[in-house]
Write a protein that holds these residues in place. Structure first.
Motif, PDB file in Angstrom:
ATOM      1  N   UNK A 196      19.518  -1.819  11.035  1.00 34.03           N
ATOM      2  CA  UNK A 196      18.994  -0.451  11.206  1.00 34.03           C
ATOM      3  C   UNK A 196      18.335   0.117   9.942  1.00 34.03           C
ATOM      4  N   UNK A 197      18.885  -0.178   8.777  1.00 31.86           N
ATOM      5  CA  UNK A 197      18.279   0.349   7.541  1.00 31.86           C
ATOM      6  C   UNK A 197      16.978  -0.370   7.209  1.00 31.86           C
ATOM      7  N   UNK A 198      16.821  -1.592   7.744  1.00 35.39           N
ATOM      8  CA  UNK A 198      15.613  -2.374   7.453  1.00 35.39           C
ATOM      9  C   UNK A 198      14.510  -2.099   8.475  1.00 35.39           C
ATOM     10  N   UNK A 222       0.804  -1.227   0.000  1.00 33.50           N
ATOM     11  CA  UNK A 222       0.000   0.000   0.000  1.00 33.50           C
ATOM     12  C   UNK A 222       0.840   1.282   0.000  1.00 33.50           C
ATOM     13  N   UNK A 223       2.051   1.262   0.574  1.00 35.34           N
ATOM     14  CA  UNK A 223       2.849   2.485   0.601  1.00 35.34           C
ATOM     15  C   UNK A 223       4.003   2.445  -0.405  1.00 35.34           C
ATOM     16  N   UNK A 224       3.948   1.488  -1.352  1.00 39.14           N
ATOM     17  CA  UNK A 224       4.976   1.371  -2.398  1.00 39.14           C
ATOM     18  C   UNK A 224       6.370   1.205  -1.810  1.00 39.14           C
ATOM     19  N   UNK A 225       6.453   0.622  -0.620  1.00 36.16           N
ATOM     20  CA  UNK A 225       7.737   0.315   0.004  1.00 36.16           C
ATOM     21  C   UNK A 225       7.763  -1.163   0.383  1.00 36.16           C
ATOM     22  N   UNK A 226       8.952  -1.723   0.475  1.00 37.17           N
ATOM     23  CA  UNK A 226       9.043  -3.163   0.750  1.00 37.17           C
ATOM     24  C   UNK A 226       8.778  -3.518   2.205  1.00 37.17           C
ATOM     25  N   UNK A 227       8.649  -4.817   2.445  1.00 33.79           N
ATOM     26  CA  UNK A 227       8.602  -5.362   3.798  1.00 33.79           C
ATOM     27  C   UNK A 227       9.883  -6.180   3.970  1.00 33.79           C
ATOM     28  N   UNK A 228      10.717  -5.800   4.943  1.00 37.77           N
ATOM     29  CA  UNK A 228      11.938  -6.560   5.242  1.00 37.77           C
ATOM     30  C   UNK A 228      11.848  -6.827   6.725  1.00 37.77           C
ATOM     31  N   UNK A 229      11.433  -8.039   7.117  1.00 40.87           N
ATOM     32  CA  UNK A 229      10.937  -8.133   8.474  1.00 40.87           C
ATOM     33  C   UNK A 229      10.898  -9.560   9.011  1.00 40.87           C
ATOM     34  N   UNK A 230      11.157  -9.704  10.330  1.00 40.58           N
ATOM     35  CA  UNK A 230      10.772 -10.956  10.967  1.00 40.58           C
ATOM     36  C   UNK A 230       9.252 -11.003  11.033  1.00 40.58           C
ATOM     37  N   UNK A 231       8.678 -12.199  11.057  1.00 45.14           N
ATOM     38  CA  UNK A 231       7.223 -12.327  11.165  1.00 45.14           C
ATOM     39  C   UNK A 231       6.884 -12.558  12.636  1.00 45.14           C
ATOM     40  N   UNK A 232       6.175 -11.606  13.262  1.00 46.87           N
ATOM     41  CA  UNK A 232       5.961 -11.687  14.715  1.00 46.87           C
ATOM     42  C   UNK A 232       5.279 -12.988  15.168  1.00 46.87           C
ATOM     43  N   UNK A 233       4.410 -13.549  14.318  1.00 40.80           N
ATOM     44  CA  UNK A 233       3.663 -14.738  14.747  1.00 40.80           C
ATOM     45  C   UNK A 233       4.491 -16.013  14.750  1.00 40.80           C
ATOM     46  N   UNK A 234       5.595 -16.052  13.986  1.00 40.22           N
ATOM     47  CA  UNK A 234       6.363 -17.299  13.855  1.00 40.22           C
ATOM     48  C   UNK A 234       7.848 -17.038  14.092  1.00 40.22           C
ATOM     49  N   UNK A 292      17.372  -2.492  -5.820  1.00 39.19           N
ATOM     50  CA  UNK A 292      17.696  -2.688  -4.410  1.00 39.19           C
ATOM     51  C   UNK A 292      18.365  -4.028  -4.165  1.00 39.19           C
ATOM     52  N   UNK A 293      18.576  -4.829  -5.220  1.00 38.35           N
ATOM     53  CA  UNK A 293      19.016  -6.208  -5.032  1.00 38.35           C
ATOM     54  C   UNK A 293      20.181  -6.358  -4.028  1.00 38.35           C
ATOM     55  N   UNK A 294      21.319  -5.679  -4.225  1.00 39.93           N
ATOM     56  CA  UNK A 294      22.400  -5.906  -3.254  1.00 39.93           C
ATOM     57  C   UNK A 294      22.071  -5.385  -1.854  1.00 39.93           C
ATOM     58  N   UNK A 295      21.467  -4.226  -1.776  1.00 38.41           N
ATOM     59  CA  UNK A 295      21.151  -3.636  -0.467  1.00 38.41           C
ATOM     60  C   UNK A 295      20.125  -4.463   0.276  1.00 38.41           C
ATOM     61  N   UNK A 296      19.103  -4.895  -0.438  1.00 36.80           N
ATOM     62  CA  UNK A 296      18.057  -5.717   0.158  1.00 36.80           C
ATOM     63  C   UNK A 296      18.644  -7.006   0.709  1.00 36.80           C
ATOM     64  N   UNK A 297      19.477  -7.660  -0.089  1.00 40.56           N
ATOM     65  CA  UNK A 297      20.104  -8.900   0.357  1.00 40.56           C
ATOM     66  C   UNK A 297      20.980  -8.672   1.579  1.00 40.56           C
ATOM     67  N   UNK A 298      21.700  -7.557   1.560  1.00 40.15           N
ATOM     68  CA  UNK A 298      22.617  -7.265   2.654  1.00 40.15           C
ATOM     69  C   UNK A 298      21.878  -7.034   3.967  1.00 40.15           C
ATOM     70  N   UNK A 299      20.868  -6.165   3.954  1.00 39.00           N
ATOM     71  CA  UNK A 299      20.174  -5.874   5.222  1.00 39.00           C
ATOM     72  C   UNK A 299      19.305  -7.050   5.664  1.00 39.00           C
ATOM     73  N   UNK A 349      20.069 -10.251   5.121  1.00 39.33           N
ATOM     74  CA  UNK A 349      21.005 -11.241   5.671  1.00 39.33           C
ATOM     75  C   UNK A 349      21.318 -10.904   7.127  1.00 39.33           C
ATOM     76  N   UNK A 350      21.512  -9.610   7.411  1.00 34.15           N
ATOM     77  CA  UNK A 350      21.837  -9.229   8.782  1.00 34.15           C
ATOM     78  C   UNK A 350      20.622  -9.351   9.699  1.00 34.15           C
ATOM     79  N   UNK A 351      19.442  -9.103   9.141  1.00 41.57           N
ATOM     80  CA  UNK A 351      18.210  -9.260   9.915  1.00 41.57           C
ATOM     81  C   UNK A 351      18.037 -10.720  10.338  1.00 41.57           C
ATOM     82  N   UNK A 352      18.334 -11.650   9.415  1.00 41.80           N
ATOM     83  CA  UNK A 352      18.205 -13.080   9.736  1.00 41.80           C
ATOM     84  C   UNK A 352      19.386 -13.531  10.602  1.00 41.80           C
ATOM     85  N   UNK A 353      20.592 -13.116  10.226  1.00 38.53           N
ATOM     86  CA  UNK A 353      21.796 -13.579  10.910  1.00 38.53           C
ATOM     87  C   UNK A 353      21.832 -13.175  12.370  1.00 38.53           C
ATOM     88  N   UNK A 354      21.311 -11.976  12.672  1.00 40.34           N
ATOM     89  CA  UNK A 354      21.354 -11.502  14.057  1.00 40.34           C
ATOM     90  C   UNK A 354      19.995 -11.559  14.731  1.00 40.34           C
TER      91      UNK A 354
END
Ligand SMILES: Cc1cc2nc3c(=O)[nH]c(=O)nc-3n(C[C@H](O)[C@H](O)[C@H](O)COP(=O)(O)OP(=O)(O)OC[C@H]3O[C@@H](n4cnc5c(N)ncnc54)[C@H](O)[C@@H]3O)c2cc1C
Ligand SMILES: [Zn+2]
Lengths: 416, 90
Positions: free
Chosen positions: A390-392, A343-355, A371-378, A380-385
């Motif tokens: 912060x950017x995500x 709805x806001x023309x922006x991506x979702x880069x996120x843990x899923x709160x329910x699971x 956004x391919x490299x940046x998306x993958x980078x942030x 990866x860090x979201x999952x890894x840590x």
């Protein structure tokens, strides 16, 4: 093998026929630390940065078809970072900086060409929006300028800048560092670099069910058997709602076909990228010589990788008005890709709160290639840590509960 | 490209005369709902692949809103119905 001019020279003695496979065919393991669902550019980039920055993590990418066969291989490859809001600009500019060193980093020529991108304005309101966006970009340290009609005429001589057309051009914004890259090379480059860091790339492997127990990820059921994994990142673009349904949740996205078409190859005629939101279309010329033209979304939901003819009809008319010289160019191919629009023309880069252990990277809609490299980078860090990079963080799925949307329709809508 | 039969005009017309207004029968929660329920109502969609039940408006015709049951992979239209017809059925 490290690709270099020396290797090309040496391979010349055997007629360039002795090149080893860019990455090996693997036999899948029964368990992984992280499974990435979706072998598009974003999924492969995520796997690459995970394996590179979190050594020892066993990572697999599961792709239902072939890598890069989704939107990564179907898009018109425009790369830019001139978004309006800080959150989006920071994310896309992070990506732009990674693009600038990507061929070296991956040891694979992704043919990133910073030839500039022009966004045309056709109304007074367009021009006000352009000025506002250019100012916002400059405040964020992103290169941007407002270009007058006289300058446009000089820089892009084949562009129609006269007053006799239905929607005369009144000016443009330009991001000089923006440009295009070679889509297939991006998928292959990330795949090769990821495989080098130990990532298993498993094609023809469709994820059919997610195994969730007491709110925790356990594994995945696929067309090639069961995989154990306590962390799963879904990066499936237009099919994200299908994956979400496997976890019993719904996402704020709707899938639409988005179309593009290319002409027969020609001698160089257009050295930059020109886009117009108002008349709806954009064009660049590939290194092969074909005009790459992008149209709009089908105005209703859809999963047919085809799209409605009236959408390209509309776009082709706009192109001819902007570039009368193209009126007798023959078109070679047309296709569609399924994009998931937020709805806001922006991506979702996120843990899923329910699971616990489930993450989504989706909602890139019509404009995620850049956004391919940046998306993958942030991601990866979201999952890894197990916490948002912060950017995500502003792109957490919770914004659809709190209401803290990042409205990028102005900068993202038609302009991919 | 496909044609839609408008149940009010009684004519088979080009899709470009119509405007799709998204998934039909989304229930608005009560005013005492939680933020999660409200967010779900405003933003989340089922977005299925295959059969969809959508509301369409004949915006360049009679401007009335009705329901189209469509396959969003093949664009085959299964049924075009008025909202009233669902009430009668219920
Ligand atoms: C015509 C067109 C033009 C575009 N132009 C631009 C542009 O100029 N600039 C720009 O920045 N962006 C553009 N985009 C958008 C861009 O292509 C996408 O945002 C981006 O490529 C998404 O990358 P991805 O890796 O997330 O998705 P994809 O490349 O689509 O990858 C998702 C993968 O998931 C796989 N998958 C799905 N379901 C499953 C399953 N159940 N199991 C296993 N695998 C599964 C799919 O097969 C697919 O390969 C355009 C898109 C289109 C269609
Ligand atoms: Zn009607």
């Amino acid at each position: 093998m490290k690709y270099s001019w020396l290797e090309v020279f040496k391979a010349g003695f055997s007629g360039q026929k002795q090149w080893p496979a860019a990455w090996p065919e693997v036999s899948p393991k029964a368990a992984y630390d992280v499974v990435i669902v979706g072998g598009g550019g974003h999924g492969l980039a995520t796997a690459y940065y995970l394996a590179r920055d979190f050594p020892g993590t066993r990572v697999a990418v599961l792709e239902k078809g072939w890598i890069g066969g989704g939107n990564t291989g179907r898009n018109t490859t425009i790369v830019r970072s001139n978004y309006l809001w800080d959150e989006a600009t920071n994310l896309y500019e992070h990506s732009m900086k990674l693009w600038e060193g990507l061929s070296k980093d991956l040891n694979f020529n992704v043919m990133f060409s910073q030839r500039g991108v022009y966004n045309l304005g056709h109304t007074l309101q367009d021009m006000r929006d352009i000025e506002r966006r250019v100012n916002a970009n400059m405040l964020n340290g992103v290169d941007a300028e407002v270009v007058s009609v006289a300058e446009l005429k000089e820089r892009i001589p084949i562009l129609e800048t006269g007053k006799q057309v239905r929607y005369p051009v009144m000016g443009a914004s330009c991001q000089p560092r923006a440009g295009v890259a070679r889509h297939d090379a991006v998928a292959w480059g990330f795949a090769r670099a990821a495989a080098k860091h130990g990532v298993d790339i498993i094609q023809n492997c469709e994820v059919q069910a997610l195994d969730i127990e007491a709110g925790r990820m356990k594994g995945l059921q696929t067309s090639r058997g069961y995989f154990k994994a306590e962390r799963v990142g879904c990066v499936t673009a237009g099919h994200s709602s299908i994956l979400a349904a496997m976890a019993g949740i719904r996402l704020p996205v709707t899938s639409h076909p988005l179309q593009a078409f290319v002409s027969e190859p020609m001698k160089p005629v257009l050295h930059t990228v020109v886009m117009s939101n108002a008349v709806h279309g954009y064009v660049s010329q590939s290194d092969k010589g074909d005009l790459v033209i992008g149209a709009g979304l089908d105005p209703y939901s859809g999963y047919s990788q085809r799209g409605s003819p009236h959408v390209i009809d509309h776009c082709a008319s706009a192109m001819i008005e902007l570039f009368p010289i193209f009126s007798r160019v023959r078109l070679n191919r047309q296709w569609g890709g399924i994009v998931d629009v937020c709805p806001d023309a922006c991506p979702i880069i996120s843990p899923i709160p329910q699971v616990k252990g489930l993450y989504f990277n989706c909602g890139w809609g019509t404009g995620g290639f850049k956004a391919t490299p940046g998306s993958g980078h942030v991601f990866a860090h979201t999952i890894g840590q197990d916490q948002p990079h912060p950017l995500a963080a502003p792109f957490h799925i919770n914004r659809f509960v709190t209401g803290a949307l990042i409205d990028e329709h102005g900068a993202a809508a038609v302009a991919h | 490209m496909f044609l839609i039969h408008c149940p009010y005009c009684g004519e088979l017309r080009d899709e470009q005369e119509y405007r799709c207004a998204g998934e039909a029968f989304i229930q608005r929660p009560g005013l005492d709902c939680t933020d999660e329920q409200w967010g779900d109502y405003v933003f989340n969609r089922t977005n299925p692949k295959g059969k969809v039940i959508e509301q369409w408006a004949h915006s360049a015709g009679c401007r009335k809103l009705f329901v189209v049951e469509r396959n969003n992979v093949t664009n085959e239209i299964y049924a075009v119905r008025t909202f009233e017809s669902y009430k009668e059925q219920a």
